[in-house]
Scaffold this motif. Sequence first.
Motif, mmCIF file in Angstrom:
data_model
loop_
_atom_site.group_PDB
_atom_site.id
_atom_site.type_symbol
_atom_site.label_atom_id
_atom_site.label_comp_id
_atom_site.label_asym_id
_atom_site.label_seq_id
_atom_site.Cartn_x
_atom_site.Cartn_y
_atom_site.Cartn_z
ATOM 1 N N PRO A 52 4.434 1.698 1.971
ATOM 2 C CA PRO A 52 4.982 0.503 0.710
ATOM 3 C C PRO A 52 4.214 0.739 -0.439
ATOM 4 N N GLU A 53 3.091 1.105 -0.548
ATOM 5 C CA GLU A 53 2.549 1.562 -1.569
ATOM 6 C C GLU A 53 2.905 2.702 -2.277
ATOM 7 N N VAL A 55 6.187 3.927 -1.736
ATOM 8 C CA VAL A 55 7.327 3.456 -2.397
ATOM 9 C C VAL A 55 7.321 2.858 -3.697
ATOM 10 N N GLU A 56 6.541 1.901 -4.005
ATOM 11 C CA GLU A 56 6.203 1.169 -5.137
ATOM 12 C C GLU A 56 5.872 2.277 -6.174
ATOM 13 N N ALA A 57 4.807 3.117 -5.931
ATOM 14 C CA ALA A 57 4.427 4.239 -7.017
ATOM 15 C C ALA A 57 5.597 4.912 -7.141
ATOM 16 N N LYS A 59 8.728 4.263 -7.148
ATOM 17 C CA LYS A 59 9.848 3.456 -8.249
ATOM 18 C C LYS A 59 9.160 3.459 -9.474
ATOM 19 N N SER A 60 7.761 3.406 -9.672
ATOM 20 C CA SER A 60 7.409 3.210 -11.032
ATOM 21 C C SER A 60 7.125 4.674 -11.955
ATOM 22 N N TYR A 95 11.093 9.450 -9.785
ATOM 23 C CA TYR A 95 12.184 8.465 -10.405
ATOM 24 C C TYR A 95 12.199 8.816 -11.919
#
Length: 183
Positions: A52-53, A55-57, A59-60, A95
Amino acid sequence: MRRIAVSSFILAVLLAASVSAASPKPEIVGIGGQVRGREARVKFTLQNAFTPEMVEALKSGIEISFKTVVRVERVHHGWFNTTLGEIKFSRSVKYDVLARVYRLNREGQEDLLPDIHAALAGMTRYEVAVPVFIDAESGKTYRAYVRIRLDRVGLSEPLRSIFFISSLWDVETDWARGYLTAP
């Protein structure tokens, strides 16, 4: 003051280790394919690669790259196997905040993907061609070996430093193998 800083650092390392022990380890599954002529087509899937970390990275806007090695061997029973071909390649995704798309770079081409699920699928499902140096013989046994690891060189300096205290971004598989058919 120094004792508090050292204690906090050790606590952070222990927490990271306990979290990583609970998360599943990345692995390569479903290796298969075919050897025909002087080419092997190898398919496989990378599971549990993105925490999850990560994926969040992603997305940022942080770019994530995987380096992959695929080796094809001819199996000789009772003797040493022969390596017929090997390729090394990278696949990356990032992204683009301005365009609001994920830029997936694979095998020399860039795909623009609208959502995170398509980007993750593009990073974890593979079908590659491996040139082999002799013609495949029908009925013989061939095997593919695959290994994937996170390319840490492309990450920014703060993230590279995090690797030393956290294994949440530790994506490195063992060698996985699967049989290939030779029709």
